[in-house]
Design a protein around this motif. Structure first.
Motif, mmCIF file in Angstrom:
data_model
loop_
_atom_site.group_PDB
_atom_site.id
_atom_site.type_symbol
_atom_site.label_atom_id
_atom_site.label_comp_id
_atom_site.label_asym_id
_atom_site.label_seq_id
_atom_site.Cartn_x
_atom_site.Cartn_y
_atom_site.Cartn_z
ATOM 1 N N PHE A 129 0.829 -1.209 0.000
ATOM 2 C CA PHE A 129 0.000 0.000 0.000
ATOM 3 C C PHE A 129 0.863 1.258 0.000
ATOM 4 O O PHE A 129 0.580 2.207 -0.743
ATOM 5 C CB PHE A 129 -0.924 0.004 1.216
ATOM 6 N N VAL A 130 1.891 1.295 0.826
ATOM 7 C CA VAL A 130 2.695 2.522 0.917
ATOM 8 C C VAL A 130 3.328 2.859 -0.421
ATOM 9 O O VAL A 130 3.543 4.043 -0.743
ATOM 10 C CB VAL A 130 3.775 2.404 2.015
ATOM 11 N N ILE A 131 3.615 1.835 -1.232
ATOM 12 C CA ILE A 131 4.229 2.071 -2.535
ATOM 13 C C ILE A 131 3.161 2.407 -3.571
ATOM 14 O O ILE A 131 3.251 3.425 -4.268
ATOM 15 C CB ILE A 131 5.037 0.837 -2.989
ATOM 16 N N GLN A 132 2.138 1.547 -3.680
ATOM 17 C CA GLN A 132 1.126 1.764 -4.709
ATOM 18 C C GLN A 132 0.358 3.062 -4.485
ATOM 19 O O GLN A 132 0.063 3.788 -5.434
ATOM 20 C CB GLN A 132 0.160 0.581 -4.758
ATOM 21 N N ALA A 133 0.032 3.363 -3.225
ATOM 22 C CA ALA A 133 -0.703 4.600 -2.947
ATOM 23 C C ALA A 133 0.174 5.825 -3.206
ATOM 24 O O ALA A 133 -0.316 6.856 -3.681
ATOM 25 C CB ALA A 133 -1.204 4.601 -1.510
ATOM 26 N N SER A 134 1.454 5.733 -2.914
ATOM 27 C CA SER A 134 2.359 6.856 -3.205
ATOM 28 C C SER A 134 2.557 7.014 -4.704
ATOM 29 O O SER A 134 2.696 8.137 -5.211
ATOM 30 C CB SER A 134 3.707 6.646 -2.509
ATOM 31 N N ALA A 135 2.551 5.890 -5.432
ATOM 32 C CA ALA A 135 2.599 5.973 -6.896
ATOM 33 C C ALA A 135 1.334 6.641 -7.422
ATOM 34 O O ALA A 135 1.387 7.419 -8.391
ATOM 35 C CB ALA A 135 2.757 4.576 -7.496
ATOM 36 N N ALA A 136 0.184 6.359 -6.793
ATOM 37 C CA ALA A 136 -1.059 7.034 -7.189
ATOM 38 C C ALA A 136 -0.982 8.529 -6.888
ATOM 39 O O ALA A 136 -1.488 9.353 -7.665
ATOM 40 C CB ALA A 136 -2.249 6.399 -6.478
ATOM 41 N N ASP A 137 -0.366 8.907 -5.758
ATOM 42 C CA ASP A 137 -0.149 10.327 -5.454
ATOM 43 C C ASP A 137 0.620 10.998 -6.589
ATOM 44 O O ASP A 137 0.251 12.076 -7.075
ATOM 45 C CB ASP A 137 0.670 10.477 -4.158
ATOM 46 N N TRP A 138 1.721 10.338 -6.978
ATOM 47 C CA TRP A 138 2.570 10.895 -8.036
ATOM 48 C C TRP A 138 1.798 11.007 -9.353
ATOM 49 O O TRP A 138 1.878 12.031 -10.042
ATOM 50 C CB TRP A 138 3.804 10.002 -8.216
ATOM 51 N N ALA A 139 1.038 9.967 -9.699
ATOM 52 C CA ALA A 139 0.309 9.979 -10.964
ATOM 53 C C ALA A 139 -0.747 11.086 -10.984
ATOM 54 O O ALA A 139 -0.969 11.725 -12.016
ATOM 55 C CB ALA A 139 -0.335 8.617 -11.204
ATOM 56 N N LEU A 140 -1.415 11.326 -9.849
ATOM 57 C CA LEU A 140 -2.393 12.408 -9.778
ATOM 58 C C LEU A 140 -1.732 13.763 -10.015
ATOM 59 O O LEU A 140 -2.273 14.621 -10.718
ATOM 60 C CB LEU A 140 -3.084 12.400 -8.423
ATOM 61 N N CYS A 141 -0.579 13.961 -9.395
ATOM 62 C CA CYS A 141 0.137 15.232 -9.587
ATOM 63 C C CYS A 141 0.621 15.373 -11.026
ATOM 64 O O CYS A 141 0.596 16.475 -11.595
ATOM 65 C CB CYS A 141 1.306 15.328 -8.610
ATOM 66 N N LEU A 142 1.059 14.264 -11.633
ATOM 67 C CA LEU A 142 1.423 14.289 -13.053
ATOM 68 C C LEU A 142 0.232 14.727 -13.891
ATOM 69 O O LEU A 142 0.345 15.596 -14.767
ATOM 70 C CB LEU A 142 1.879 12.895 -13.483
ATOM 71 N N LEU A 143 -0.924 14.142 -13.634
ATOM 72 C CA LEU A 143 -2.124 14.438 -14.405
ATOM 73 C C LEU A 143 -2.500 15.911 -14.265
ATOM 74 O O LEU A 143 -2.819 16.583 -15.260
ATOM 75 C CB LEU A 143 -3.263 13.548 -13.910
ATOM 76 N N ALA A 144 -2.462 16.427 -13.027
ATOM 77 C CA ALA A 144 -2.826 17.826 -12.798
ATOM 78 C C ALA A 144 -1.841 18.771 -13.478
ATOM 79 O O ALA A 144 -2.244 19.771 -14.098
ATOM 80 C CB ALA A 144 -2.875 18.105 -11.295
ATOM 81 N N ALA A 145 -0.546 18.460 -13.364
ATOM 82 C CA ALA A 145 0.465 19.322 -13.971
ATOM 83 C C ALA A 145 0.375 19.299 -15.500
ATOM 84 O O ALA A 145 0.529 20.332 -16.166
ATOM 85 C CB ALA A 145 1.857 18.881 -13.519
#
Length: 578
Positions: A488-504
């Motif tokens: 979870f700590v990895i996959q959820a942090s990867a989801a954090d990163w992907a969301l920020c990528l999408l927004a940027a």
């Protein structure tokens, strides 16, 4: 003295029609002045967006943004909205952070908690079409009869701002606010992708289906000819007795009658079986899946006007990954990607993050040695050269085993090597696993919380420590939760990163409108984005994707040496990207 531009504007469309109400807000959530009523909500919103670029506050993107999109697109020169605060998504994040994971998150539920009223259960998710038909109806917002929706939006937003300010620790508070902004930006992107649609050539799709399955049956519900043929051949290979190849029980029985014992019909188990029926069953399962999930019925329901209109559920998975409301938006089979073709004069810019989760682990753990190893292109190959005598497969198996908690087979020595060379990275995931085994909560980099253990799990865990008959089952349960929190700590942090990528990326694309049209996101899947762009701007879009990935890395992980490279292809057909 120059007037202060409001930081936020709350928005409530009328229950029916084109009008609505607005109210300016301070960043804290305090209302500024009196509410504004307008008979032309989209035009008013477009004017305010152009003049003030506020953060829009609404009950949910489905109720606040989706109904506006067609009208905003019709307005000459109007830009889509840049930022929002989605009360429903933010409520879910805050509830989980506060230890109330899974509590109802609708506007009505949040309002009820504020006023000590009975909290209504969340209703099933609906798509954009349903959202427009039931806009602000009581059964969608879940507000008590007679409650003013605008007053509820203002009160719940102010309460959420208060709760955000109450998060302890400035770094944690800042990261959680970033999560709130990114999750809300994801809601904007999801609504726009559903509205714009992924280019989809139905004639190509039909030809592919005919090639794979045979002509479309004239009788609804009938099997296509080639699928029926494989079914008959499968039955003949297993003795000729009729059985339903879609029935797990009947398939196992048919094999058993031929003296073949199977534990399941999983593909990996079938591939180990030396019998002609095994390959036929694999083929049947492949064709049947395409027919049921992306066949002609799917085309009738989801592909219209040369576009596939996906319906995403932002944060639909506990890790923060997206889900979909049917239509298989996140599982387009590789062979059917040939139907995804850019419009004439346009291109598809397809990009995905290379080996995202191992790089996320490296950044999370701050393991300097693994960061040096990951500095090149192929992380697994670099790891193989450093630790596994050039054997890339061993390097990949070992690192994936560490992230997913796999210990069976020959993976033990691989993990031992990784622990010796990369103690910080291995220690990070093992600490997360121990927290899970003890019934604790872990979070992503930005603060998304995992679900707590269930009462049934707590009972099993108690049995594991008490010994006796329940010890073995309890031990399996605690280890399973450890594997969950480890990943979870990895996959959820990867989801954090992907969301920020999408927004940027979304923000950058909005600034790239040219004479041929605006490039726009049309697909998102975990660590992959697809942009539909005029051919002349495709290379520029590819550069923007790289810049957005760099921005996401800085936002989520700060000053890290870990790079998150994007593999990018400019193609006319999605199938040609990989």
């Amino acid at each position: 003295m120059e007037a202060t531009v409001p930081a936020r504007i709350a928005l409530v469309p009328d229950a029916h029609g084109r009008g609505g109400r607005l109210h300016r807000l301070a960043e804290t959530g305090e209302p500024l002045g009196a509410p504004l009523k307008t008979a032309e909500l989209a035009a008013t919103v477009a004017e305010l967006e152009a003049a003030e670029q506020p953060r829009w506050v609404w009950a949910s993107a489905e109720s606040g943004y989706v109904p506006l999109l067609p009208a905003l697109d019709r307005l000459h020169g109007a830009h889509r909205l840049g930022r929002c605060h989605d009360l429903r998504l933010v409520e879910a994040l805050l509830l989980a952070h506060e230890g109330r994971w899974g509590a109802p998150r609708s506007l009505g539920a949040a309002w009820a908690r504020l006023h000590s009223l009975p909290v209504p259960a969340d209703l099933p998710e609906t798509g954009p079409a349903e959202a427009q038909d039931t806009l602000f109806a009581p059964d969608r917002l879940q507000l008590p009869p007679g409650t003013d929706p605008l007053a509820a939006v203002l009160a719940v937003h102010a309460d959420q701002q208060r709760r955000l300010r109450a998060i302890e620790g400035e770094p944690q508070r800042a990261r959680f606010r970033l999560l709130v902004a990114a999750e809300s930006a994801g809601a904007l992107a999801a609504a726009e992708m559903a509205e714009d649609g992924l280019p989809w050539r139905t004639e190509v799709h039909d030809a592919l289906l005919t090639e794979l399955l045979g002509p479309r049956p004239h009788i609804p519900g009938a099997q296509p000819a080639k699928l029926a043929e494989v079914s008959v051949r499968l039955q003949e290979a297993l003795g000729g007795k009729p059985f339903n190849p879609d029935s797990h029980t009947q398939v196992l029985r048919a094999f058993a009658e031929q003296g073949i014992r199977l534990n399941s019909t999983r593909v990996w188990e079938l591939r180990e079986l030396d019998h002609p029926a095994a390959e036929l069953l694999i083929r049947y399962k492949e064709l049947s899946r395409i027919h049921s999930a992306h066949g002609w019925a799917w085309q009738d329901a989801w592909a219209r006007g040369g576009r596939f209109h996906p319906e995403y559920v932002v944060g639909g998975v506990v890790s923060g990954r997206w889900a979909s409301r049917g239509g298989g938006a996140l599982q387009i089979p590789r062979i059917l990607r040939r139907a995804v073709l850019a419009d004439p004069g346009w291109r598809l810019v397809v990009a995905d993050a290379a080996q995202l989760e191992p790089r996320v682990l490296t950044a999370l753990s701050g393991d300097a040695a693994l960061a040096r190893t990951a500095a090149g292109g192929d992380l697994y190959q670099a790891l193989a050269q450093v630790a596994f005598q050039g054997d890339r497969e061993k390097a990949k198996l070992g690192l994936l085993g560490a992230m997913y908690g796999q210990t069976s087979g020959d993976i033990g020595p691989l993990l031992a090597t990784l622990r010796q060379r990369y103690p910080a990275a291995m220690g990070y995931v093992e600490a997360a696993a121990r927290t899970g085994e003890e019934g604790g909560i872990v979070t992503s980099r930005l603060g998304r919380s995992c679900p707590p253990p269930s009462d049934a799990w707590l009972d099993l865990a108690e049995g594991a420590t008490a010994g006796g008959e329940g010890a073995e089952q309890g031990g399996r349960s605690t280890r399973a939760r450890g594997r969950f929190t480890r990943n979870f700590v990895i996959q959820a942090s990867a989801a954090d990163w992907a969301l920020c990528l999408l927004a940027a990326l979304r923000r950058r694309l909005a600034e790239l409108t040219g004479p041929a049209g605006r490039p726009h996101l049309v697909f998102f899947q975990h660590d992959e984005v697809v942009v539909h762009a005029p051919a002349e701007s495709a290379d520029q879009v590819a550069a923007l994707i790289t810049a957005a990935a760099d921005e996401a890395s800085r936002l989520v992980f700060g000053d890290t040496p870990v790079r998150f490279p994007m593999s990018t292809a400019v193609v006319e057909c999605y199938a040609d990207a990989k």
